[in-house]
Design a protein around this motif. Structure first.
Motif, PDB file in Angstrom:
ATOM      1  N   GLN A   1      73.843  82.826  20.253  1.00  0.00           N
ATOM      2  CA  GLN A   1      73.810  81.715  19.302  1.00  0.00           C
ATOM      3  C   GLN A   1      72.434  81.581  18.680  1.00  0.00           C
ATOM      4  O   GLN A   1      71.632  82.503  18.776  1.00  0.00           O
ATOM      5  CB  GLN A   1      74.224  80.404  19.982  1.00  0.00           C
ATOM      6  N   VAL A   2      72.213  80.421  18.075  1.00  0.00           N
ATOM      7  CA  VAL A   2      70.965  80.183  17.355  1.00  0.00           C
ATOM      8  C   VAL A   2      70.289  78.934  17.891  1.00  0.00           C
ATOM      9  O   VAL A   2      70.955  77.926  18.153  1.00  0.00           O
ATOM     10  CB  VAL A   2      71.222  80.044  15.848  1.00  0.00           C
ATOM     11  N   GLN A   3      68.985  78.995  18.034  1.00  0.00           N
ATOM     12  CA  GLN A   3      68.214  77.829  18.474  1.00  0.00           C
ATOM     13  C   GLN A   3      67.141  77.518  17.432  1.00  0.00           C
ATOM     14  O   GLN A   3      66.542  78.431  16.854  1.00  0.00           O
ATOM     15  CB  GLN A   3      67.528  78.094  19.825  1.00  0.00           C
ATOM     16  N   LEU A   4      66.932  76.223  17.228  1.00  0.00           N
ATOM     17  CA  LEU A   4      65.841  75.754  16.372  1.00  0.00           C
ATOM     18  C   LEU A   4      64.877  74.981  17.253  1.00  0.00           C
ATOM     19  O   LEU A   4      65.288  74.028  17.935  1.00  0.00           O
ATOM     20  CB  LEU A   4      66.359  74.844  15.253  1.00  0.00           C
ATOM     21  N   VAL A   5      63.620  75.362  17.233  1.00  0.00           N
ATOM     22  CA  VAL A   5      62.619  74.714  18.060  1.00  0.00           C
ATOM     23  C   VAL A   5      61.536  74.135  17.169  1.00  0.00           C
ATOM     24  O   VAL A   5      60.891  74.856  16.403  1.00  0.00           O
ATOM     25  CB  VAL A   5      61.990  75.694  19.069  1.00  0.00           C
ATOM     26  N   GLU A   6      61.362  72.822  17.273  1.00  0.00           N
ATOM     27  CA  GLU A   6      60.378  72.113  16.449  1.00  0.00           C
ATOM     28  C   GLU A   6      59.104  71.848  17.244  1.00  0.00           C
ATOM     29  O   GLU A   6      59.128  71.744  18.471  1.00  0.00           O
ATOM     30  CB  GLU A   6      60.943  70.767  15.978  1.00  0.00           C
ATOM     31  N   SER A   7      58.023  71.679  16.520  1.00  0.00           N
ATOM     32  CA  SER A   7      56.754  71.292  17.128  1.00  0.00           C
ATOM     33  C   SER A   7      55.895  70.617  16.078  1.00  0.00           C
ATOM     34  O   SER A   7      56.174  70.709  14.880  1.00  0.00           O
ATOM     35  CB  SER A   7      56.025  72.513  17.695  1.00  0.00           C
ATOM     36  N   GLY A   8      54.855  69.916  16.545  1.00  0.00           N
ATOM     37  CA  GLY A   8      53.886  69.342  15.631  1.00  0.00           C
ATOM     38  C   GLY A   8      53.930  67.840  15.469  1.00  0.00           C
ATOM     39  O   GLY A   8      53.090  67.266  14.769  1.00  0.00           O
ATOM     40  N   ALA A  97      69.177  73.989   9.649  1.00  0.00           N
ATOM     41  CA  ALA A  97      69.281  75.295   9.011  1.00  0.00           C
ATOM     42  C   ALA A  97      70.742  75.714   8.891  1.00  0.00           C
ATOM     43  O   ALA A  97      71.524  75.533   9.833  1.00  0.00           O
ATOM     44  CB  ALA A  97      68.510  76.340   9.803  1.00  0.00           C
ATOM     45  N   TYR A  98      71.077  76.243   7.727  1.00  0.00           N
ATOM     46  CA  TYR A  98      72.383  76.884   7.527  1.00  0.00           C
ATOM     47  C   TYR A  98      72.179  78.374   7.764  1.00  0.00           C
ATOM     48  O   TYR A  98      71.508  79.047   6.984  1.00  0.00           O
ATOM     49  CB  TYR A  98      72.914  76.631   6.121  1.00  0.00           C
ATOM     50  N   VAL A  99      72.783  78.855   8.844  1.00  0.00           N
ATOM     51  CA  VAL A  99      72.517  80.203   9.313  1.00  0.00           C
ATOM     52  C   VAL A  99      73.764  81.069   9.195  1.00  0.00           C
ATOM     53  O   VAL A  99      74.859  80.655   9.600  1.00  0.00           O
ATOM     54  CB  VAL A  99      72.045  80.189  10.777  1.00  0.00           C
ATOM     55  N   VAL A 100      73.584  82.251   8.639  1.00  0.00           N
ATOM     56  CA  VAL A 100      74.620  83.278   8.708  1.00  0.00           C
ATOM     57  C   VAL A 100      74.310  84.109   9.944  1.00  0.00           C
ATOM     58  O   VAL A 100      73.240  84.731  10.026  1.00  0.00           O
ATOM     59  CB  VAL A 100      74.640  84.157   7.452  1.00  0.00           C
ATOM     60  N   THR A 101      75.230  84.106  10.904  1.00  0.00           N
ATOM     61  CA  THR A 101      74.961  84.813  12.155  1.00  0.00           C
ATOM     62  C   THR A 101      75.241  86.307  11.996  1.00  0.00           C
ATOM     63  O   THR A 101      75.774  86.758  10.981  1.00  0.00           O
ATOM     64  CB  THR A 101      75.840  84.259  13.278  1.00  0.00           C
ATOM     65  N   THR A 102      74.893  87.029  13.002  1.00  0.00           N
ATOM     66  CA  THR A 102      75.130  88.475  12.981  1.00  0.00           C
ATOM     67  C   THR A 102      76.614  88.795  12.953  1.00  0.00           C
ATOM     68  O   THR A 102      77.008  89.903  12.603  1.00  0.00           O
ATOM     69  CB  THR A 102      74.469  89.143  14.186  1.00  0.00           C
ATOM     70  N   PHE A 109      72.925  74.327  12.006  1.00  0.00           N
ATOM     71  CA  PHE A 109      72.245  74.085  13.270  1.00  0.00           C
ATOM     72  C   PHE A 109      71.169  73.010  13.117  1.00  0.00           C
ATOM     73  O   PHE A 109      70.564  72.854  12.043  1.00  0.00           O
ATOM     74  CB  PHE A 109      71.584  75.372  13.783  1.00  0.00           C
ATOM     75  N   TRP A 110      70.935  72.306  14.238  1.00  0.00           N
ATOM     76  CA  TRP A 110      69.915  71.260  14.292  1.00  0.00           C
ATOM     77  C   TRP A 110      68.939  71.532  15.431  1.00  0.00           C
ATOM     78  O   TRP A 110      69.333  72.035  16.484  1.00  0.00           O
ATOM     79  CB  TRP A 110      70.554  69.892  14.513  1.00  0.00           C
ATOM     80  N   GLY A 111      67.702  71.149  15.217  1.00  0.00           N
ATOM     81  CA  GLY A 111      66.731  71.163  16.285  1.00  0.00           C
ATOM     82  C   GLY A 111      66.876  69.922  17.151  1.00  0.00           C
ATOM     83  O   GLY A 111      67.696  69.044  16.876  1.00  0.00           O
ATOM     84  N   GLN A 112      66.045  69.848  18.183  1.00  0.00           N
ATOM     85  CA  GLN A 112      66.150  68.741  19.135  1.00  0.00           C
ATOM     86  C   GLN A 112      65.425  67.490  18.657  1.00  0.00           C
ATOM     87  O   GLN A 112      65.626  66.411  19.223  1.00  0.00           O
ATOM     88  CB  GLN A 112      65.582  69.171  20.500  1.00  0.00           C
ATOM     89  N   GLY A 113      64.603  67.637  17.639  1.00  0.00           N
ATOM     90  CA  GLY A 113      63.875  66.488  17.098  1.00  0.00           C
ATOM     91  C   GLY A 113      62.471  66.386  17.649  1.00  0.00           C
ATOM     92  O   GLY A 113      62.213  66.743  18.804  1.00  0.00           O
ATOM     93  N   THR A 114      61.572  65.903  16.805  1.00  0.00           N
ATOM     94  CA  THR A 114      60.193  65.675  17.219  1.00  0.00           C
ATOM     95  C   THR A 114      59.742  64.314  16.682  1.00  0.00           C
ATOM     96  O   THR A 114      59.998  63.988  15.526  1.00  0.00           O
ATOM     97  CB  THR A 114      59.253  66.803  16.746  1.00  0.00           C
ATOM     98  N   GLN A 115      59.115  63.534  17.530  1.00  0.00           N
ATOM     99  CA  GLN A 115      58.737  62.165  17.168  1.00  0.00           C
ATOM    100  C   GLN A 115      57.461  62.166  16.341  1.00  0.00           C
ATOM    101  O   GLN A 115      56.464  62.794  16.716  1.00  0.00           O
ATOM    102  CB  GLN A 115      58.530  61.318  18.428  1.00  0.00           C
ATOM    103  N   VAL A 116      57.505  61.443  15.240  1.00  0.00           N
ATOM    104  CA  VAL A 116      56.318  61.190  14.427  1.00  0.00           C
ATOM    105  C   VAL A 116      56.105  59.684  14.398  1.00  0.00           C
ATOM    106  O   VAL A 116      57.003  58.938  13.995  1.00  0.00           O
ATOM    107  CB  VAL A 116      56.478  61.739  13.001  1.00  0.00           C
TER     108      VAL A 116
END
Length: 120
Positions: A1-8, A97-102, A109-116
């Motif tokens: 699958q696909v993972q989105l990882v946020e930071s910052g 992100a709209y991802v075309v997989t292999t 897909f969505w990331g887990q979120g990052t607090q600002v």
């Protein structure tokens, strides 16, 4: 699958700057569209900025002139440079992100979120 990882994310004073990063990994063939959304307490999730392949970036009116979205297709990454931050920018920011997989299927897909948090 696909993972989105946020930071910052983090705590910044009004008028300050932060840069969010999001990297996608996994069974990726291509990514057509990437963006950032945010959700403040008690409010609906809203689009902040988005960028699609071959198109100009799209921004919410509330962040135009202050935020800049960019992509690095070689890294399957998207960034959000946030300047002149205001207390009303406080929210959890989500990468999307709209991802075309292999397997040549398209998923959102969505990331887990990052607090600002913008506060003095």
């Amino acid at each position: 699958q696909v993972q989105l990882v946020e930071s910052g994310g983090g705590l910044v004073q009004p008028g300050g700057s932060l840069r969010l990063s999001c990297a996608a990994s996994g069974s990726i063939f291509s990514i057509n569209h990437m963006g950032w959304y945010r959700q403040a307490p008690g409010k609906q999730r809203e689009l902040v900025a988005a960028i699609s392949t071959g198109a100009s970036p799209n921004y919410a009116d509330s962040v135009k002139g202050r935020f800049t979205i960019s992509r690095d297709n070689t890294k399957n990454a998207v960034y959000l440079q946030m300047n002149s931050l205001k207390p009303e920018d406080t929210a959890v920011y989500y990468c999307n992100a709209y991802v075309v997989t292999t397997a040549r299927s398209t998923y959102n897909f969505w990331g887990q979120g990052t607090q600002v948090t913008v506060s003095s």
